[in-house]
Design a protein around this motif. Structure first.
Motif, PDB file in Angstrom:
ATOM      1  N   LYS A 153     -30.415  11.083   5.349  1.00 44.90           N
ATOM      2  CA  LYS A 153     -31.391  12.039   5.838  1.00 44.90           C
ATOM      3  C   LYS A 153     -32.785  11.735   5.306  1.00 44.90           C
ATOM      4  N   LEU A 154     -32.867  11.236   4.064  1.00 44.85           N
ATOM      5  CA  LEU A 154     -34.153  10.942   3.450  1.00 44.85           C
ATOM      6  C   LEU A 154     -34.715   9.599   3.911  1.00 44.85           C
ATOM      7  N   LEU A 155     -33.852   8.595   4.120  1.00 51.44           N
ATOM      8  CA  LEU A 155     -34.275   7.242   4.490  1.00 51.44           C
ATOM      9  C   LEU A 155     -33.576   6.805   5.770  1.00 51.44           C
ATOM     10  N   PRO A 156     -33.914   7.368   6.908  1.00 52.06           N
ATOM     11  CA  PRO A 156     -33.226   6.964   8.143  1.00 52.06           C
ATOM     12  C   PRO A 156     -33.542   5.534   8.560  1.00 52.06           C
ATOM     13  N   GLY A 157     -34.697   4.995   8.138  1.00 51.81           N
ATOM     14  CA  GLY A 157     -35.050   3.644   8.534  1.00 51.81           C
ATOM     15  C   GLY A 157     -34.255   2.570   7.829  1.00 51.81           C
ATOM     16  N   ARG A 158     -33.605   2.883   6.719  1.00 49.52           N
ATOM     17  CA  ARG A 158     -32.844   1.879   5.961  1.00 49.52           C
ATOM     18  C   ARG A 158     -31.355   1.937   6.237  1.00 49.52           C
ATOM     19  N   VAL A 159     -30.953   2.779   7.181  1.00 49.26           N
ATOM     20  CA  VAL A 159     -29.528   2.911   7.498  1.00 49.26           C
ATOM     21  C   VAL A 159     -29.090   1.721   8.326  1.00 49.26           C
ATOM     22  N   VAL A 160     -27.995   1.082   7.909  1.00 47.79           N
ATOM     23  CA  VAL A 160     -27.382  -0.023   8.639  1.00 47.79           C
ATOM     24  C   VAL A 160     -26.007   0.431   9.100  1.00 47.79           C
ATOM     25  N   GLU A 161     -25.736   0.285  10.385  1.00 48.58           N
ATOM     26  CA  GLU A 161     -24.469   0.741  10.943  1.00 48.58           C
ATOM     27  C   GLU A 161     -23.303  -0.002  10.304  1.00 48.58           C
ATOM     28  N   GLY A 162     -22.328   0.767   9.851  1.00 46.60           N
ATOM     29  CA  GLY A 162     -21.140   0.179   9.233  1.00 46.60           C
ATOM     30  C   GLY A 162     -21.277  -0.123   7.760  1.00 46.60           C
ATOM     31  N   GLN A 163     -22.422   0.196   7.146  1.00 45.64           N
ATOM     32  CA  GLN A 163     -22.632  -0.066   5.724  1.00 45.64           C
ATOM     33  C   GLN A 163     -23.055   1.215   5.023  1.00 45.64           C
ATOM     34  N   SER A 164     -22.676   1.310   3.756  1.00 43.81           N
ATOM     35  CA  SER A 164     -23.032   2.478   2.951  1.00 43.81           C
ATOM     36  C   SER A 164     -24.395   2.260   2.319  1.00 43.81           C
ATOM     37  N   LEU A 165     -25.315   3.196   2.582  1.00 46.30           N
ATOM     38  CA  LEU A 165     -26.653   3.096   2.000  1.00 46.30           C
ATOM     39  C   LEU A 165     -26.600   3.271   0.487  1.00 46.30           C
ATOM     40  N   LEU A 166     -25.743   4.170   0.004  1.00 45.48           N
ATOM     41  CA  LEU A 166     -25.587   4.370  -1.443  1.00 45.48           C
ATOM     42  C   LEU A 166     -25.091   3.104  -2.114  1.00 45.48           C
ATOM     43  N   GLU A 167     -24.098   2.455  -1.524  1.00 48.99           N
ATOM     44  CA  GLU A 167     -23.550   1.241  -2.116  1.00 48.99           C
ATOM     45  C   GLU A 167     -24.566   0.106  -2.079  1.00 48.99           C
ATOM     46  N   ASN A 168     -25.363   0.016  -1.017  1.00 54.80           N
ATOM     47  CA  ASN A 168     -26.387  -1.033  -0.940  1.00 54.80           C
ATOM     48  C   ASN A 168     -27.428  -0.869  -2.046  1.00 54.80           C
ATOM     49  N   ILE A 169     -27.860   0.367  -2.307  1.00 52.85           N
ATOM     50  CA  ILE A 169     -28.868   0.596  -3.347  1.00 52.85           C
ATOM     51  C   ILE A 169     -28.297   0.286  -4.730  1.00 52.85           C
ATOM     52  N   VAL A 170     -27.075   0.753  -4.981  1.00 54.12           N
ATOM     53  CA  VAL A 170     -26.460   0.503  -6.291  1.00 54.12           C
ATOM     54  C   VAL A 170     -26.229  -0.993  -6.488  1.00 54.12           C
ATOM     55  N   HIS A 171     -25.789  -1.682  -5.417  1.00 57.41           N
ATOM     56  CA  HIS A 171     -25.560  -3.127  -5.523  1.00 57.41           C
ATOM     57  C   HIS A 171     -26.870  -3.876  -5.769  1.00 57.41           C
ATOM     58  N   THR A 172     -27.969  -3.410  -5.170  1.00 55.54           N
ATOM     59  CA  THR A 172     -29.270  -4.046  -5.395  1.00 55.54           C
ATOM     60  C   THR A 172     -29.698  -3.908  -6.851  1.00 55.54           C
ATOM     61  N   ILE A 173     -29.519  -2.706  -7.431  1.00 53.70           N
ATOM     62  CA  ILE A 173     -29.853  -2.512  -8.846  1.00 53.70           C
ATOM     63  C   ILE A 173     -29.015  -3.426  -9.727  1.00 53.70           C
ATOM     64  N   GLU A 174     -27.741  -3.545  -9.401  1.00 50.27           N
ATOM     65  CA  GLU A 174     -26.840  -4.390 -10.191  1.00 50.27           C
ATOM     66  C   GLU A 174     -27.248  -5.855 -10.115  1.00 50.27           C
ATOM     67  N   GLU A 175     -27.618  -6.326  -8.917  1.00 50.04           N
ATOM     68  CA  GLU A 175     -28.027  -7.721  -8.769  1.00 50.04           C
ATOM     69  C   GLU A 175     -29.340  -8.003  -9.497  1.00 50.04           C
ATOM     70  N   ARG A 176     -30.284  -7.056  -9.447  1.00 48.40           N
ATOM     71  CA  ARG A 176     -31.554  -7.267 -10.138  1.00 48.40           C
ATOM     72  C   ARG A 176     -31.362  -7.342 -11.643  1.00 48.40           C
ATOM     73  N   LEU A 177     -30.501  -6.512 -12.179  1.00 51.95           N
ATOM     74  CA  LEU A 177     -30.246  -6.548 -13.618  1.00 51.95           C
ATOM     75  C   LEU A 177     -29.594  -7.866 -14.011  1.00 51.95           C
ATOM     76  N   GLN A 178     -28.664  -8.341 -13.186  1.00 56.22           N
ATOM     77  CA  GLN A 178     -28.014  -9.615 -13.476  1.00 56.22           C
ATOM     78  C   GLN A 178     -29.006 -10.774 -13.398  1.00 56.22           C
ATOM     79  N   SER A 179     -29.904 -10.742 -12.409  1.00 54.92           N
ATOM     80  CA  SER A 179     -30.918 -11.793 -12.303  1.00 54.92           C
ATOM     81  C   SER A 179     -31.867 -11.768 -13.496  1.00 54.92           C
ATOM     82  N   ALA A 180     -32.214 -10.558 -13.962  1.00 49.79           N
ATOM     83  CA  ALA A 180     -33.097 -10.457 -15.129  1.00 49.79           C
ATOM     84  C   ALA A 180     -32.438 -11.051 -16.367  1.00 49.79           C
ATOM     85  N   CYS A 181     -31.130 -10.838 -16.529  1.00 51.54           N
ATOM     86  CA  CYS A 181     -30.422 -11.351 -17.709  1.00 51.54           C
ATOM     87  C   CYS A 181     -30.172 -12.848 -17.620  1.00 51.54           C
ATOM     88  N   ASP A 182     -29.774 -13.327 -16.440  1.00 50.84           N
ATOM     89  CA  ASP A 182     -29.327 -14.716 -16.306  1.00 50.84           C
ATOM     90  C   ASP A 182     -30.440 -15.684 -15.960  1.00 50.84           C
TER      91      ASP A 182
END
Length: 498
Positions: free
Chosen positions: A260-289
């Motif tokens: 409801k807050l970000l209708p432009g970032r919705v991708v059909e068949g994908q979870s917006l919550l999971e995409n955001i959490v996965h992005t945070i996880e990947e950025r932290l891993q890139s910062a460390c490695d």
């Protein structure tokens, strides 16, 4: 598109001999309009902008004129300020607004002009800017989101995680820029002491308050496990348990709020919550490695340059107190005849000098590293006896005897499917062992798609009593099965159907 309408030649004011003057005008006007230098209650008319530009022109240097530059000569600073203002208005940096009440024009930045003017202001700032709390801010925002369920906390964590990478990149670029600056200044003997002062000033004002905290208190490795634990807590399935969404999962409610807050970032068949959490996880891993080792390499390179500065400083101070080195430099500038006379006079002066062996503590015995010999040749495998060879041969034959490929099954039923379009499994004859195995695995062709658009469908053959037909051995016609089920195989053209 970016280059449209008034922004067709957006970067034209930054070209020509007045480009540094334009940057200084944009920087000072931005500070007068949006920072603590703002004159509250002051009208931002044309005279105000011209006065600001005149002050900026007095500060900025005039660069060399480029070939084909459209600028001309101006009799005074106000004429140049008027030219710069018109240039910024024509190319989309500034806009003129008309006050309908007073019928007076007010000037200000456009939205794009303000966005591009801000980096000019930030690049000229000398005060300290806190850039070492983004890892902790990411952890705190994720913790608040997991406890309270406010999606804005999750978006804050996403933004802070992006700043972790950008701050690493900015710090590495700044270290590299300062290292190259030290290299250029050290090449000149007159600037060696100035370069040393700048280096030690940088160590005191930037290295200790910023980099030391980034590598210790705000280290991404320190908070990596805590952030990973919070991400697992966000992904854990549990009931929301409040209001009308009491029976829904917590992740479902958060997904609904994010969509409801970000209708432009919705991708059909994908979870917006999971995409955001996965992005945070990947950025932290890139910062460390990736980014943290790169920062350490940049620091090592910078400190190596500092070691060169210290060595040159000590050499210069030692050279100033050495008359022998001064005498050698003077001899180098003399003619050969004068050198011979000067050396004879110096020989008489140095006749009483006694020579001796250097001190033993100045010598360090270094042992040569031994080279390790690695044998890269492969030894021949020992031969197998006849019993082992026979056991291996039997194992290979048994493995191949019961192997059935989908290509072999398709070839077994292809003839009748091509001619009839459909066939029943009870009509498939068995003449050898391979056909027997193909008939036993014929149901594995269900739903198989071919490259040319055809698909094989398999349906159970129903009897009158709506049960699956099962044939006894006497009715099978092959004698290999006690009983087997009957299926209908159909070849469907998906392209023609669509």
């Amino acid at each position: 598109m970016f280059f449209t309408d008034s922004r067709l030649h957006f970067f034209r004011p930054l070209v020509g001999k007045y480009r540094e003057v334009v940057v200084e005008c944009v920087r000072l006007l931005y500070q007068k309009l949006y920072t603590d230098l703002t004159g509250y209650g002051q009208s931002h008319g044309r005279d105000f902008v011209i006065d600001v530009f005149v002050e900026a022109i007095a500060r900025a240097p005039l660069l060399d004129e480029e070939v084909g530059a459209p600028e001309g000569r101006f009799k005074d600073a106000r004429a140049l300020a008027g030219f710069i203002l018109n240039n910024l208005l024509d190319n989309g940096w500034m806009e003129r607004r008309l006050d309908e009440a007073t019928l007076q024009s007010h000037y200000g930045f456009t939205r794009m002009g303000r966005g591009f003017a801000q980096p000019f202001v930030e690049s000229g700032k000398l005060e300290y800017r806190s850039r070492n709390r983004n890892t902790r801010n990411t952890r705190n925002s994720l913790q608040a989101f997991a406890e309270k369920g406010e999606v804005y906390d999750l978006l804050d964590a996403l933004e802070y995680s992006e700043r972790i990478i950008s701050d690493f990149a900015d710090t590495i670029a700044e270290l590299e820029e300062r290292r190259l600056q030290l290299v250029r200044e050290v090449e000149s003997r007159q600037l060696i002491e100035q370069a040393a002062d700048q280096f030690f000033d940088f160590i005191d004002t930037v290295f200790k308050p910023d980099l030391e905290v980034r590598l210790s208190a705000d280290s991404v490795e320190k908070y990596r496990d805590q952030i990973a634990s919070l991400i697992r807590q966000v992904r854990r399935r549990r009931k929301y348990g409040e209001g009308e969404h009491a029976e829904l999962l917590w992740q479902t409610v958060m997904e609904m709020r994010l969509r409801k807050l970000l209708p432009g970032r919705v991708v059909e068949g994908q979870s917006l919550l999971e995409n955001i959490v996965h992005t945070i996880e990947e950025r932290l891993q890139s910062a460390c490695d990736i980014m943290l080792p790169a920062l350490r390499r940049a620091l090592n390179s910078f400190t190596a340059r500092a070691d060169i500065i210290i060595r040159q400083l000590s050499y210069l101070h030692r050279q100033a107190d050495e008359p022998l080195l001064d005498a050698c430099s003077r001899l180098r500038e003399m003619s050969p005849d004068n050198q011979e006379q000067a050396l004879q006079r110096m020989g008489q002066v140095l006749a009483g000098v006694r020579s001796g062996w250097p001190a033993s503590e100045q010598f360090v015995l270094r042992s040569r590293n031994r080279r390790r010999t690695v044998r890269a040749t492969l030894a021949n495998a020992p031969g197998l006896d006849r019993d082992a060879q026979k056991a291996q041969f039997i194992s290979q034959v048994l493995d191949q005897a019961f192997h059935v490929s989908s290509q072999h099954i398709r070839a077994y039923v292809s003839d009748k499917l091509i001619t009839q379009g459909r066939v029943y499994s009870k009509h498939l004859a068995v003449q050898d062992a391979r056909q027997l195995l193909a008939l036993a695995h014929v149901v594995s062709l269900a739903g198989e798609r071919l490259d040319n658009g055809f698909e094989i469908l398999i349906h159970p053959a129903r009897s009158d009593s709506a049960g699956l037909q099962v044939f006894e051995a006497s009715n099978c016609g092959d004698g290999y099965f006690d009983s087997r089920e009957n299926f209908e195989l159909e070849l469907v053209d998906r392209q023609r159907a669509s």
